[in-house]
Design a protein around this motif. Structure first.
Motif, short mmCIF file in Angstrom:
data_model
loop_
_atom_site.label_atom_id
_atom_site.label_comp_id
_atom_site.label_asym_id
_atom_site.label_seq_id
_atom_site.Cartn_x
_atom_site.Cartn_y
_atom_site.Cartn_z
N PHE A 1 0.80 -1.22 0.00
CA PHE A 1 0.00 0.00 0.00
C PHE A 1 0.84 1.28 0.00
N PHE A 2 1.91 1.30 0.78
CA PHE A 2 2.65 2.53 0.98
C PHE A 2 3.79 2.73 -0.02
N SER A 3 4.39 1.67 -0.47
CA SER A 3 5.57 1.85 -1.33
C SER A 3 5.72 0.70 -2.33
N PRO A 4 4.79 0.62 -3.27
CA PRO A 4 4.92 -0.43 -4.29
C PRO A 4 6.13 -0.19 -5.19
N ASN A 5 6.44 -1.16 -5.98
CA ASN A 5 7.55 -1.07 -6.93
C ASN A 5 8.91 -0.88 -6.28
N GLY A 6 9.10 -1.50 -5.13
CA GLY A 6 10.42 -1.53 -4.52
C GLY A 6 10.89 -0.26 -3.85
N VAL A 7 10.02 0.74 -3.72
CA VAL A 7 10.43 2.00 -3.12
C VAL A 7 10.84 1.81 -1.66
N HIS A 8 10.31 0.77 -1.01
CA HIS A 8 10.64 0.53 0.39
C HIS A 8 12.10 0.07 0.58
N TYR A 9 12.76 -0.32 -0.49
CA TYR A 9 14.21 -0.59 -0.43
C TYR A 9 14.92 0.73 -0.65
#
Length: 186
Positions: free
Chosen positions: A130-138
């Motif tokens: 929900f918060f950071s699709p497409n690997g943004v959480h890395y």
């Protein structure tokens, strides 16, 4: 993201502004005025567009496509769908999700020459969906290797973790802990 940690009251005011659409309206007005100014200012002497101007043209195209979508739905008698199923969620719910994501990425950190210490990596499949699709959480990995495509950031993460290259204090298993660290209750 400067100014963190903040009080619970200040945090709730920010979230309320997001939910009511005020943050989006402020962003969108600023966005449109900058696009026109930049579009007119970024041509070289030969009259050719710079790469920056081409980016601005792409952004203006996104505005144009929204107008086209609204017009098509209007022609189909469903203009309400554009406002209630597209524009309203973008102006409200998305703003809350983006705020939490941005807080998770950098809030509370000072600029540091070593990017590993000015960003966070968050691993929680349900929340990151929900918060950071497409690997943004890395996000640490993204800052260290910005040219790596998003779909390979998980591999970079695994390699860095195996080598002990990720600082433990910047590795999180959810956004809740970050919010609790950066929003003061009293």
């Amino acid at each position: 993201v400067a100014g963190y940690p903040i009080s619970l009251r200040a945090f709730l005011i920010k979230i309320l502004r997001d939910i009511l659409g005020f943050s989006y309206l402020k962003f969108f007005g600023s966005y449109l005025s900058r696009q026109w100014e930049n579009l007119l200012a970024n041509y070289n002497r030969e009259g050719k567009a710079s790469a920056y101007t081409n980016l601005n043209i792409a952004r203006l195209l996104s505005v144009f496509m929204n107008i086209v979508l609204a017009a098509i739905l209007w022609a189909c008698g469903a203009v309400w769908a554009y406002f209630f199923l597209w524009l309203l969620p973008i102006a409200t719910v998305l703003q809350v999700l983006l705020r939490i994501r941005v807080i998770g990425e950098h809030a509370g950190y000072q600029n540091h020459i070593d990017q590993r210490f000015s960003a966070r990596t968050i691993i929680n499949p349900w929340q990151t969906f929900f918060f950071s699709p497409n690997g943004v959480h890395y996000h640490i990995e993204h800052h260290l290797y910005p040219n790596i495509p998003w779909y390979n950031l998980s591999k970079v993460h695994s390699l860095m973790r195996a080598r002990g290259a990720l600082p433990a204090e910047n590795f999180y298993t959810g956004y809740g802990k970050i919010i609790r660290e950066l929003v003061r209750i009293n």
